[in-house]
Design an enzyme around this catalytic site. Structure first.
Site, PDB file in Angstrom:
ATOM      1  N   CYS A 248       0.870  -1.180   0.000  1.00 46.13           N
ATOM      2  CA  CYS A 248       0.000   0.000   0.000  1.00 46.13           C
ATOM      3  C   CYS A 248       0.910   1.234   0.000  1.00 46.13           C
ATOM      4  O   CYS A 248       2.097   1.129  -0.321  1.00 46.13           O
ATOM      5  CB  CYS A 248      -0.978  -0.010   1.174  1.00 46.13           C
ATOM      6  SG  CYS A 248      -0.218   0.018   2.804  1.00 46.13           S
TER       7      CYS A 248
ATOM      8  N   ARG B 192      -3.327  -0.484   5.462  1.00 46.85           N
ATOM      9  CA  ARG B 192      -3.938  -1.588   4.707  1.00 46.85           C
ATOM     10  C   ARG B 192      -3.037  -2.805   4.545  1.00 46.85           C
ATOM     11  O   ARG B 192      -3.470  -3.925   4.829  1.00 46.85           O
ATOM     12  CB  ARG B 192      -4.362  -1.065   3.317  1.00 46.85           C
ATOM     13  CG  ARG B 192      -5.478  -0.065   3.368  1.00 46.85           C
ATOM     14  CD  ARG B 192      -5.652   0.683   2.060  1.00 46.85           C
ATOM     15  NE  ARG B 192      -4.498   1.542   1.787  1.00 46.85           N
ATOM     16  CZ  ARG B 192      -4.339   2.257   0.687  1.00 46.85           C
ATOM     17  NH1 ARG B 192      -5.254   2.201  -0.262  1.00 46.85           N
ATOM     18  NH2 ARG B 192      -3.280   3.021   0.538  1.00 46.85           N
TER      19      ARG B 192
ATOM     20  N   ASP C 200      -8.116   4.123   1.047  1.00 52.15           N
ATOM     21  CA  ASP C 200      -7.092   4.514   2.010  1.00 52.15           C
ATOM     22  C   ASP C 200      -7.804   5.043   3.262  1.00 52.15           C
ATOM     23  O   ASP C 200      -8.467   6.076   3.212  1.00 52.15           O
ATOM     24  CB  ASP C 200      -6.240   5.608   1.358  1.00 52.15           C
ATOM     25  CG  ASP C 200      -5.205   6.185   2.300  1.00 52.15           C
ATOM     26  OD1 ASP C 200      -5.233   5.847   3.503  1.00 52.15           O
ATOM     27  OD2 ASP C 200      -4.375   6.979   1.830  1.00 52.15           O
TER      28      ASP C 200
HETATM   29  P1  4NP Z   1      -1.783   2.891   4.018  1.00 47.23           P
HETATM   30  O1  4NP Z   1      -2.423   4.261   4.557  1.00 47.23           O
HETATM   31  O2  4NP Z   1      -1.237   3.204   2.637  1.00 47.23           O
HETATM   32  O3  4NP Z   1      -2.940   1.963   3.977  1.00 47.23           O
HETATM   33  O4  4NP Z   1      -0.713   2.508   5.015  1.00 47.23           O
HETATM   34  C1  4NP Z   1      -1.735   5.460   4.644  1.00 47.23           C
HETATM   35  C2  4NP Z   1      -0.901   5.688   5.717  1.00 47.23           C
HETATM   36  C3  4NP Z   1      -0.246   6.906   5.838  1.00 47.23           C
HETATM   37  C4  4NP Z   1      -0.436   7.886   4.877  1.00 47.23           C
HETATM   38  C5  4NP Z   1      -1.272   7.646   3.799  1.00 47.23           C
HETATM   39  C6  4NP Z   1      -1.912   6.429   3.678  1.00 47.23           C
HETATM   40  N1  4NP Z   1       0.220   9.127   5.014  1.00 47.23           N
HETATM   41  O5  4NP Z   1      -0.137  10.073   4.270  1.00 47.23           O
HETATM   42  O6  4NP Z   1       1.113   9.279   5.872  1.00 47.23           O
END
Ligand code: 4NP
Length: 150
Positions: free
Chosen positions: A7, A13, A118
Protein backbone atom coordinates in the site's frame (compact mmCIF):
# COMPACT_ATOMS: atom_id res chain seq x y z
CA UNK A 1 5.37 -19.17 -3.25
CA UNK A 2 6.17 -15.65 -2.09
CA UNK A 3 3.53 -12.91 -1.92
CA UNK A 4 4.19 -9.25 -1.13
CA UNK A 5 1.31 -6.94 -0.12
CA UNK A 6 1.73 -3.26 -0.92
CA UNK A 7 0.00 0.00 0.00
CA UNK A 8 1.17 3.60 0.29
CA UNK A 9 2.29 3.91 3.90
CA UNK A 10 2.58 0.27 5.07
CA UNK A 11 0.80 1.21 8.29
CA UNK A 12 -2.94 0.81 7.53
CA UNK A 13 -3.94 -1.59 4.71
CA UNK A 14 -0.99 -3.80 3.78
CA UNK A 15 -0.15 -4.73 7.39
CA UNK A 16 -3.77 -5.91 7.70
CA UNK A 17 -3.33 -7.95 4.51
CA UNK A 18 -0.09 -9.44 5.86
CA UNK A 19 -1.69 -10.35 9.19
CA UNK A 20 -4.81 -11.84 7.58
CA UNK A 21 -2.76 -13.84 5.06
CA UNK A 22 -0.41 -15.16 7.75
CA UNK A 23 -3.40 -16.30 9.79
CA UNK A 24 -4.86 -18.11 6.75
CA UNK A 25 -1.52 -19.72 5.95
CA UNK A 26 -1.09 -20.93 9.52
CA UNK A 27 -4.63 -22.27 9.70
CA UNK A 28 -4.29 -24.17 6.41
CA UNK A 29 -0.70 -25.20 6.95
CA UNK A 30 0.50 -23.73 3.65
CA UNK A 31 4.05 -23.16 2.50
CA UNK A 32 3.71 -19.52 1.48
CA UNK A 33 5.89 -16.59 2.47
CA UNK A 34 4.19 -13.21 2.85
CA UNK A 35 5.34 -9.74 3.74
CA UNK A 36 4.10 -6.18 3.28
CA UNK A 37 5.63 -2.83 2.43
CA UNK A 38 4.80 0.69 1.30
CA UNK A 39 5.55 2.54 -1.91
CA UNK A 40 6.45 5.56 0.25
CA UNK A 41 9.13 5.81 2.89
CA UNK A 42 6.98 7.89 5.23
CA UNK A 43 6.55 5.35 8.02
CA UNK A 44 9.71 3.27 7.92
CA UNK A 45 10.26 1.42 11.19
CA UNK A 46 6.88 2.41 12.63
CA UNK A 47 4.32 -0.06 13.95
CA UNK A 48 0.97 -0.22 12.12
CA UNK A 49 -1.56 2.56 12.73
CA UNK A 50 -3.24 2.04 16.10
CA UNK A 51 -6.63 1.71 14.37
CA UNK A 52 -5.38 -1.14 12.16
CA UNK A 53 -3.87 -2.85 15.21
CA UNK A 54 -7.21 -2.52 17.00
CA UNK A 55 -9.39 -3.76 14.17
CA UNK A 56 -7.10 -6.77 13.62
CA UNK A 57 -7.22 -7.50 17.35
CA UNK A 58 -11.03 -7.40 17.22
CA UNK A 59 -10.85 -10.29 14.71
CA UNK A 60 -8.21 -12.19 16.69
CA UNK A 61 -5.12 -11.19 14.70
CA UNK A 62 -2.06 -9.54 16.25
CA UNK A 63 -0.22 -7.19 13.89
CA UNK A 64 1.33 -5.03 16.60
CA UNK A 65 4.86 -6.33 15.97
CA UNK A 66 5.00 -5.41 12.28
CA UNK A 67 7.24 -2.56 11.18
CA UNK A 68 6.78 -0.22 8.23
CA UNK A 69 9.21 -0.56 5.36
CA UNK A 70 9.52 0.82 1.85
CA UNK A 71 9.57 -1.40 -1.24
CA UNK A 72 13.01 -1.78 -2.82
CA UNK A 73 13.53 -2.35 -6.54
CA UNK A 74 16.52 -4.58 -5.80
CA UNK A 75 15.64 -6.20 -2.47
CA UNK A 76 12.06 -7.02 -3.51
CA UNK A 77 12.73 -8.33 -7.02
CA UNK A 78 12.01 -12.00 -6.36
CA UNK A 79 8.39 -12.08 -5.17
CA UNK A 80 5.96 -14.24 -7.19
CA UNK A 81 3.10 -11.77 -6.75
CA UNK A 82 2.87 -8.10 -5.84
CA UNK A 83 -0.63 -7.60 -4.44
CA UNK A 84 -1.49 -3.89 -4.33
CA UNK A 85 -4.38 -2.15 -2.60
CA UNK A 86 -5.22 0.48 -5.23
CA UNK A 87 -4.52 1.77 -8.73
CA UNK A 88 -1.99 4.32 -7.49
CA UNK A 89 0.10 1.55 -5.89
CA UNK A 90 -0.06 -0.34 -9.20
CA UNK A 91 1.05 2.70 -11.20
CA UNK A 92 3.91 3.33 -8.78
CA UNK A 93 5.14 -0.26 -9.04
CA UNK A 94 4.97 -0.24 -12.83
CA UNK A 95 6.93 3.04 -12.87
CA UNK A 96 9.55 1.44 -10.63
CA UNK A 97 9.91 -1.34 -13.19
CA UNK A 98 8.23 -4.28 -11.45
CA UNK A 99 6.80 -6.78 -13.98
CA UNK A 100 3.20 -5.94 -14.84
CA UNK A 101 2.11 -9.58 -15.00
CA UNK A 102 3.11 -10.15 -11.39
CA UNK A 103 1.19 -7.12 -10.07
CA UNK A 104 -2.41 -7.77 -9.04
CA UNK A 105 -4.87 -5.50 -7.32
CA UNK A 106 -6.39 -7.25 -4.31
CA UNK A 107 -9.89 -6.12 -5.39
CA UNK A 108 -9.60 -8.43 -8.41
CA UNK A 109 -10.18 -11.29 -6.01
CA UNK A 110 -13.66 -10.42 -4.86
CA UNK A 111 -14.37 -6.72 -4.59
CA UNK A 112 -15.47 -5.89 -8.15
CA UNK A 113 -11.90 -4.85 -8.84
CA UNK A 114 -12.44 -1.85 -6.54
CA UNK A 115 -9.58 -0.12 -4.75
CA UNK A 116 -9.25 -0.77 -1.03
CA UNK A 117 -9.90 2.78 0.18
CA UNK A 118 -7.09 4.51 2.01
CA UNK A 119 -8.47 4.72 5.58
CA UNK A 120 -5.71 6.96 6.98
CA UNK A 121 -7.91 10.05 7.26
CA UNK A 122 -11.04 8.27 8.47
CA UNK A 123 -12.50 9.70 11.66
CA UNK A 124 -14.22 6.56 12.93
CA UNK A 125 -13.54 2.85 13.12
CA UNK A 126 -16.26 1.79 10.67
CA UNK A 127 -13.95 2.52 7.75
CA UNK A 128 -11.26 0.29 9.23
CA UNK A 129 -13.82 -2.45 9.82
CA UNK A 130 -14.90 -2.22 6.17
CA UNK A 131 -11.29 -2.28 5.00
CA UNK A 132 -10.54 -5.33 7.17
CA UNK A 133 -13.52 -7.26 5.80
CA UNK A 134 -12.80 -6.29 2.22
CA UNK A 135 -9.18 -7.44 2.50
CA UNK A 136 -10.14 -10.65 4.30
CA UNK A 137 -12.74 -11.57 1.70
CA UNK A 138 -10.27 -10.98 -1.14
CA UNK A 139 -7.48 -12.93 0.54
CA UNK A 140 -9.77 -15.91 1.16
CA UNK A 141 -10.77 -15.89 -2.51
CA UNK A 142 -7.22 -15.37 -3.66
CA UNK A 143 -5.95 -18.40 -1.76
CA UNK A 144 -8.98 -20.56 -2.55
CA UNK A 145 -9.28 -19.92 -6.25
CA UNK A 146 -7.42 -17.46 -8.41
CA UNK A 147 -3.82 -18.20 -7.63
CA UNK A 148 -4.63 -21.91 -7.29
CA UNK A 149 -2.02 -22.68 -4.72
CA UNK A 150 -3.93 -25.13 -2.59
P1 4NP B 1 -1.78 2.89 4.02
O1 4NP B 1 -2.42 4.26 4.56
O2 4NP B 1 -1.24 3.20 2.64
O3 4NP B 1 -2.94 1.96 3.98
O4 4NP B 1 -0.71 2.51 5.02
C1 4NP B 1 -1.73 5.46 4.64
C2 4NP B 1 -0.90 5.69 5.72
C3 4NP B 1 -0.25 6.91 5.84
C4 4NP B 1 -0.44 7.89 4.88
C5 4NP B 1 -1.27 7.65 3.80
C6 4NP B 1 -1.91 6.43 3.68
N1 4NP B 1 0.22 9.13 5.01
O5 4NP B 1 -0.14 10.07 4.27
O6 4NP B 1 1.11 9.28 5.87
Amino acid sequence: MKILFICLGNICRSPLAEGIAKEYIKKHNLDIEVDSCGTSGWHIGEPPDRRSINIAKKYGIDISNLKGRQISVYGDADWDYYIVMDENNKKDLINMGFPKEKIKKIGEFGANNDDVPDPYNYRDMQGFDNVFNMIQCCINNMFESEIKII
